[in-house]
Design a protein around this motif. Structure first.
Motif, PDB file in Angstrom:
ATOM      1  N   SER A   1       0.811  -1.220   0.000  1.00  0.00           N
ATOM      2  CA  SER A   1       0.000   0.000   0.000  1.00  0.00           C
ATOM      3  C   SER A   1       0.847   1.274   0.000  1.00  0.00           C
ATOM      4  CB  SER A   1      -0.937  -0.002   1.201  1.00  0.00           C
ATOM      5  OG  SER A   1      -0.201   0.017   2.401  1.00  0.00           O
TER       6      SER A   1
ATOM      7  N   LEU B   1      -0.594   4.297  -1.745  1.00  0.00           N
ATOM      8  CA  LEU B   1      -1.677   4.965  -1.006  1.00  0.00           C
ATOM      9  C   LEU B   1      -1.133   5.806   0.145  1.00  0.00           C
ATOM     10  CD1 LEU B   1      -4.377   2.163  -0.957  1.00  0.00           C
ATOM     11  CD2 LEU B   1      -4.450   4.330  -2.193  1.00  0.00           C
ATOM     12  N   TYR B   2      -0.039   5.363   0.753  1.00  0.00           N
ATOM     13  CA  TYR B   2       0.608   6.173   1.782  1.00  0.00           C
ATOM     14  C   TYR B   2       1.042   7.511   1.187  1.00  0.00           C
ATOM     15  CZ  TYR B   2       1.094   2.664   5.490  1.00  0.00           C
ATOM     16  OH  TYR B   2       0.852   1.771   6.493  1.00  0.00           O
ATOM     17  N   CYS B   3       1.661   7.447   0.026  1.00  0.00           N
ATOM     18  CA  CYS B   3       2.127   8.676  -0.631  1.00  0.00           C
ATOM     19  C   CYS B   3       0.954   9.560  -1.056  1.00  0.00           C
ATOM     20  CB  CYS B   3       2.978   8.333  -1.851  1.00  0.00           C
ATOM     21  SG  CYS B   3       4.526   7.525  -1.427  1.00  0.00           S
ATOM     22  N   LEU B   4      -0.058   8.946  -1.599  1.00  0.00           N
ATOM     23  CA  LEU B   4      -1.220   9.690  -2.095  1.00  0.00           C
ATOM     24  C   LEU B   4      -1.962  10.404  -0.966  1.00  0.00           C
ATOM     25  CD1 LEU B   4      -2.871  10.276  -4.664  1.00  0.00           C
ATOM     26  CD2 LEU B   4      -4.254   8.277  -4.106  1.00  0.00           C
ATOM     27  N   THR B   5      -2.052   9.753   0.208  1.00  0.00           N
ATOM     28  CA  THR B   5      -2.801  10.335   1.331  1.00  0.00           C
ATOM     29  C   THR B   5      -1.890  11.024   2.347  1.00  0.00           C
ATOM     30  OG1 THR B   5      -2.705   8.290   2.599  1.00  0.00           O
ATOM     31  CG2 THR B   5      -4.606   8.599   1.128  1.00  0.00           C
ATOM     32  N   LEU B   6      -0.625  11.184   1.993  1.00  0.00           N
ATOM     33  CA  LEU B   6       0.369  11.813   2.871  1.00  0.00           C
ATOM     34  C   LEU B   6       0.477  11.097   4.219  1.00  0.00           C
ATOM     35  CD1 LEU B   6      -0.442  15.552   2.112  1.00  0.00           C
ATOM     36  CD2 LEU B   6       1.335  14.117   1.083  1.00  0.00           C
TER      37      LEU B   6
ATOM     38  N   LEU C   1      -1.832   9.297   5.834  1.00  0.00           N
ATOM     39  CA  LEU C   1      -3.064   9.065   6.586  1.00  0.00           C
ATOM     40  C   LEU C   1      -3.601   7.648   6.402  1.00  0.00           C
ATOM     41  CD1 LEU C   1      -4.970  12.426   6.167  1.00  0.00           C
ATOM     42  CD2 LEU C   1      -3.805  11.551   8.181  1.00  0.00           C
ATOM     43  N   PHE C   2      -3.218   6.991   5.316  1.00  0.00           N
ATOM     44  CA  PHE C   2      -3.649   5.611   5.102  1.00  0.00           C
ATOM     45  C   PHE C   2      -3.068   4.692   6.171  1.00  0.00           C
ATOM     46  CE2 PHE C   2      -3.740   1.513   2.805  1.00  0.00           C
ATOM     47  CZ  PHE C   2      -5.103   1.463   2.573  1.00  0.00           C
TER      48      PHE C   2
END
Length: 136
Positions: free
Chosen positions: A64, A67-72, A74-75
């Motif tokens: 994931s 997704l970590y990068c995309l949500t800064l 928050l994922f």
């Protein structure tokens, strides 16, 4: 020795978390001595948490990463909540342990347990560093 200390500190962090959050419950395994049973249950839950977090958590975090990068980052809350919920599921299969009312209690439990673990590890690592400094 460090592994045992980590398990004990995680058990204390889990105990503090279950005291604060009403959506988390711990059921001790059947024993003649209820105090010993609840202590051993918290230690076993901390051991399960360590295994799940290191093995499955590492794989989930790797997969994931976008997704970590995309949500800064928050994922990470969702991933840690999933891992906390997974610990509850595994302990339920074993016949003792953690019960989580719903997924959001698992997210809150993971966040609170992370905070308590960081504080406890900071306290004990500071004491260790102070003892090493005194011996020099």
């Amino acid at each position: 020795m460090r592994f045992v200390l980590t398990v004990v500190l995680n058990a204390v962090a889990l105990w503090l978390t279950t005291l604060i959050l009403p959506g988390l419950h711990v059921t001790a395994y059947a024993s003649d001595n209820p105090q010993l049973a609840i202590i051993v249950t918290y230690l076993l839950l901390a051991l399960v948490w360590g295994v799940v977090n290191s093995i499955i958590g590492g794989v989930v975090r790797f997969v994931s990463f976008p997704l970590y990068c995309l949500t800064l980052g928050l994922f990470a809350l969702i991933v840690n909540g999933f891992l906390f919920w997974l610990v509850a599921w595994i302990s339920g299969i074993l016949g003792f342990g953690l019960t989580v009312d719903n997924f959001w209690w698992a997210v809150g439990g993971a966040v609170l347990m992370g905070i308590f673990s960081a504080i406890l590890n900071g306290i004990f690592n500071r004491r260790k560093a102070d003892r090493e400094k005194d011996h020099d």
